[in-house]
Design a protein around this motif. Sequence first.
Motif, PDB file in Angstrom:
ATOM      1  N   ALA A  84      -5.834   6.228  -0.549  1.00  0.00           N
ATOM      2  CA  ALA A  84      -6.241   7.552  -1.035  1.00  0.00           C
ATOM      3  C   ALA A  84      -7.131   7.469  -2.276  1.00  0.00           C
ATOM      4  CB  ALA A  84      -5.018   8.403  -1.330  1.00  0.00           C
ATOM      5  N   ASP A  85      -8.159   8.309  -2.288  1.00  0.00           N
ATOM      6  CA  ASP A  85      -8.976   8.489  -3.494  1.00  0.00           C
ATOM      7  C   ASP A  85      -8.256   9.370  -4.509  1.00  0.00           C
ATOM      8  OD1 ASP A  85     -11.364   7.190  -2.332  1.00  0.00           O
ATOM      9  OD2 ASP A  85     -11.349   8.934  -1.005  1.00  0.00           O
ATOM     10  N   MET A  86      -7.495  10.345  -4.010  1.00  0.00           N
ATOM     11  CA  MET A  86      -6.732  11.238  -4.877  1.00  0.00           C
ATOM     12  C   MET A  86      -5.304  11.336  -4.360  1.00  0.00           C
ATOM     13  SD  MET A  86      -7.364  15.163  -6.222  1.00  0.00           S
ATOM     14  CE  MET A  86      -7.855  15.844  -4.636  1.00  0.00           C
ATOM     15  N   ILE A  87      -4.355  11.151  -5.265  1.00  0.00           N
ATOM     16  CA  ILE A  87      -2.938  11.331  -4.966  1.00  0.00           C
ATOM     17  C   ILE A  87      -2.522  12.684  -5.515  1.00  0.00           C
ATOM     18  CG2 ILE A  87      -0.597  10.513  -5.438  1.00  0.00           C
ATOM     19  CD1 ILE A  87      -2.079   8.626  -3.629  1.00  0.00           C
ATOM     20  N   VAL A  88      -1.903  13.501  -4.664  1.00  0.00           N
ATOM     21  CA  VAL A  88      -1.390  14.800  -5.094  1.00  0.00           C
ATOM     22  C   VAL A  88       0.126  14.740  -4.999  1.00  0.00           C
ATOM     23  CG1 VAL A  88      -1.461  17.293  -4.744  1.00  0.00           C
ATOM     24  CG2 VAL A  88      -3.479  15.905  -4.213  1.00  0.00           C
ATOM     25  N   LYS A  89       0.787  14.974  -6.130  1.00  0.00           N
ATOM     26  CA  LYS A  89       2.245  14.896  -6.214  1.00  0.00           C
ATOM     27  C   LYS A  89       2.805  16.153  -6.874  1.00  0.00           C
ATOM     28  CE  LYS A  89       4.200  11.317  -7.979  1.00  0.00           C
ATOM     29  NZ  LYS A  89       5.403  11.481  -7.129  1.00  0.00           N
ATOM     30  N   VAL A  90       4.127  16.169  -6.994  1.00  0.00           N
ATOM     31  CA  VAL A  90       4.803  17.228  -7.742  1.00  0.00           C
ATOM     32  C   VAL A  90       5.244  16.690  -9.100  1.00  0.00           C
ATOM     33  CG1 VAL A  90       6.735  18.848  -7.819  1.00  0.00           C
ATOM     34  CG2 VAL A  90       5.574  18.399  -5.644  1.00  0.00           C
ATOM     35  N   LYS A  91       6.063  15.666  -9.093  1.00  0.00           N
ATOM     36  CA  LYS A  91       6.588  15.111 -10.339  1.00  0.00           C
ATOM     37  C   LYS A  91       5.791  13.885 -10.771  1.00  0.00           C
ATOM     38  CE  LYS A  91       9.363  16.291 -12.600  1.00  0.00           C
ATOM     39  NZ  LYS A  91       9.159  17.204 -13.763  1.00  0.00           N
ATOM     40  N   GLU A  92       5.960  13.549 -12.050  1.00  0.00           N
ATOM     41  CA  GLU A  92       5.258  12.413 -12.624  1.00  0.00           C
ATOM     42  C   GLU A  92       5.556  11.142 -11.827  1.00  0.00           C
ATOM     43  OE1 GLU A  92       9.382  12.369 -14.275  1.00  0.00           O
ATOM     44  OE2 GLU A  92       7.857  13.930 -14.030  1.00  0.00           O
ATOM     45  N   PRO A  93       4.581  10.228 -11.732  1.00  0.00           N
ATOM     46  CA  PRO A  93       4.837   8.971 -11.029  1.00  0.00           C
ATOM     47  C   PRO A  93       6.051   8.261 -11.620  1.00  0.00           C
ATOM     48  CG  PRO A  93       2.504   9.206 -11.501  1.00  0.00           C
ATOM     49  CD  PRO A  93       3.198  10.313 -12.234  1.00  0.00           C
ATOM     50  N   GLN A  94       6.911   7.791 -10.740  1.00  0.00           N
ATOM     51  CA  GLN A  94       8.088   7.046 -11.169  1.00  0.00           C
ATOM     52  C   GLN A  94       7.725   5.573 -11.343  1.00  0.00           C
ATOM     53  OE1 GLN A  94      11.231   9.035 -11.609  1.00  0.00           O
ATOM     54  NE2 GLN A  94       9.382  10.308 -11.658  1.00  0.00           N
ATOM     55  N   ALA A  95       8.602   4.823 -12.007  1.00  0.00           N
ATOM     56  CA  ALA A  95       8.308   3.421 -12.312  1.00  0.00           C
ATOM     57  C   ALA A  95       7.972   2.626 -11.052  1.00  0.00           C
ATOM     58  CB  ALA A  95       9.479   2.787 -13.050  1.00  0.00           C
ATOM     59  N   SER A  96       8.616   2.955  -9.946  1.00  0.00           N
ATOM     60  CA  SER A  96       8.345   2.235  -8.694  1.00  0.00           C
ATOM     61  C   SER A  96       6.948   2.511  -8.159  1.00  0.00           C
ATOM     62  CB  SER A  96       9.387   2.625  -7.624  1.00  0.00           C
ATOM     63  OG  SER A  96       9.299   4.019  -7.319  1.00  0.00           O
ATOM     64  N   GLU A  97       6.344   3.617  -8.607  1.00  0.00           N
ATOM     65  CA  GLU A  97       5.007   3.987  -8.127  1.00  0.00           C
ATOM     66  C   GLU A  97       3.886   3.479  -9.032  1.00  0.00           C
ATOM     67  OE1 GLU A  97       5.778   8.220  -5.884  1.00  0.00           O
ATOM     68  OE2 GLU A  97       6.040   8.194  -8.066  1.00  0.00           O
ATOM     69  N   TRP A  98       4.199   3.156 -10.276  1.00  0.00           N
ATOM     70  CA  TRP A  98       3.165   2.759 -11.234  1.00  0.00           C
ATOM     71  C   TRP A  98       2.303   1.604 -10.727  1.00  0.00           C
ATOM     72  CZ3 TRP A  98       6.732   2.531 -16.188  1.00  0.00           C
ATOM     73  CH2 TRP A  98       7.173   3.846 -16.479  1.00  0.00           C
ATOM     74  N   PRO A  99       2.893   0.536 -10.165  1.00  0.00           N
ATOM     75  CA  PRO A  99       2.038  -0.586  -9.738  1.00  0.00           C
ATOM     76  C   PRO A  99       1.081  -0.228  -8.602  1.00  0.00           C
ATOM     77  CG  PRO A  99       4.352  -1.262  -9.903  1.00  0.00           C
ATOM     78  CD  PRO A  99       4.324   0.233  -9.975  1.00  0.00           C
ATOM     79  N   MET A 100       1.336   0.868  -7.890  1.00  0.00           N
ATOM     80  CA  MET A 100       0.489   1.236  -6.758  1.00  0.00           C
ATOM     81  C   MET A 100      -0.723   2.069  -7.170  1.00  0.00           C
ATOM     82  SD  MET A 100       3.258   2.019  -3.704  1.00  0.00           S
ATOM     83  CE  MET A 100       4.315   3.180  -4.607  1.00  0.00           C
TER      84      MET A 100
END
Length: 393
Positions: free
Chosen positions: A92-108
């Motif tokens: 994805a060029d843009m990620i659309v989420k609701v809550k802040e990225p969690q620690a498990s998502e940071w490396p991605m």
Amino acid sequence: MGAGSILSHCRPFLNRVPAKVEFEMIIGVPKEVKLDEYRVAMLPVGVEELTRRGHKVLIEVGAGLGSGLPDTEYASAGAELVLEPAEIFARADMIVKVKEPQASEWPMIRKGQTVFTYFHFAADRELTEAMINSGAAAVAYETLADDQGRLPLLTPMSEVAGRMSVQEGAKYLERPQMGRGILLGGVPGVAPANILILGGGIVGANAAKIAAGFNANVAILDINMDRLRYLADVMPPNVDVLFSDRHIIREQLRLADLVIGAVLIPGAKAPRLIEREQLKEMKPGSVIIDVAIDQGGCIATSRPTTHSQPTYIVDDVLHYCVTNMPGAVGRTSTFALCNVTLPWVIEIAQRGIEEAAHALRPIARAVNMFAGEVTNRPVAETFAIPYSNRFLP
């Protein structure tokens, strides 16, 4: 199109003939991984509106189930269903989420990617540093503001949280929940509860309306006299509108059965209005609902909790400090949030984040970080990090 027209009229984004774009943007919607989070960042109609403009939307399998939105609805709208979040972040060029990225998502999260979600950076240094190091563009719902200072992407969740705060307060005032055993509205011959609301913004006003409907005695405090005059005009007789200072807060704390923290400084850490020693002046079994916990909380003894373990007790005062309150009512919250985020997702997809930020001041205010630089002044000041004026002076 000017920013004011975008905020005032969402219809053009949903009804206009699809514009021809020079590139296809890939928008990714991963499943939320924060504990007890049931919202999803896009509705099937959002998928349809983006795909008809030539963009591709990736939806993680099961992302909408917590809001009652099955995968089949997304597929029918034109989404590509993806099994693994890592694939979504990678493509994805843009990620659309609701809550802040969690620690498990940071490396991605990668350099050059745009992440559009709630961040609340001022309450979380680790998240702030992780996003700076990623080199991504961090575009925060909570700081997207129009020229009148309104926060259109924060407002619907503030409305939900304000109303929920009274609902949760009523529950935790019950004796089996370790509360005082107080019914908010009382009964004939027995006085109703006293409710103190700190902050007269969207959260506070919604909390006051619901509390007043329970026939409780309500005091709502703020330091903005124009706002207080407005609230005095629209609130029912059982709501007292008071100017907030240290003496008034102490006086009201002694009376309060339920305290709702509802203060907000956009992008910055919430001011601390109640210190630890002041809890001793409160009644044993009284309840604090700190809605400001997403921005660090406005009570000295507040610390983040979850829907699974929502409360704890300090000095005989029960604290409820859930950081994603609206997540408990996922379906209502998802529809309320996506109704207001979709036009801005479309703008970023059509223009790219740099052009969108230069063309539309609300988006410029929403860009908290870009290419390793902090572009939001309150966040920079909170952590003593250099501020970049790439988009705003």
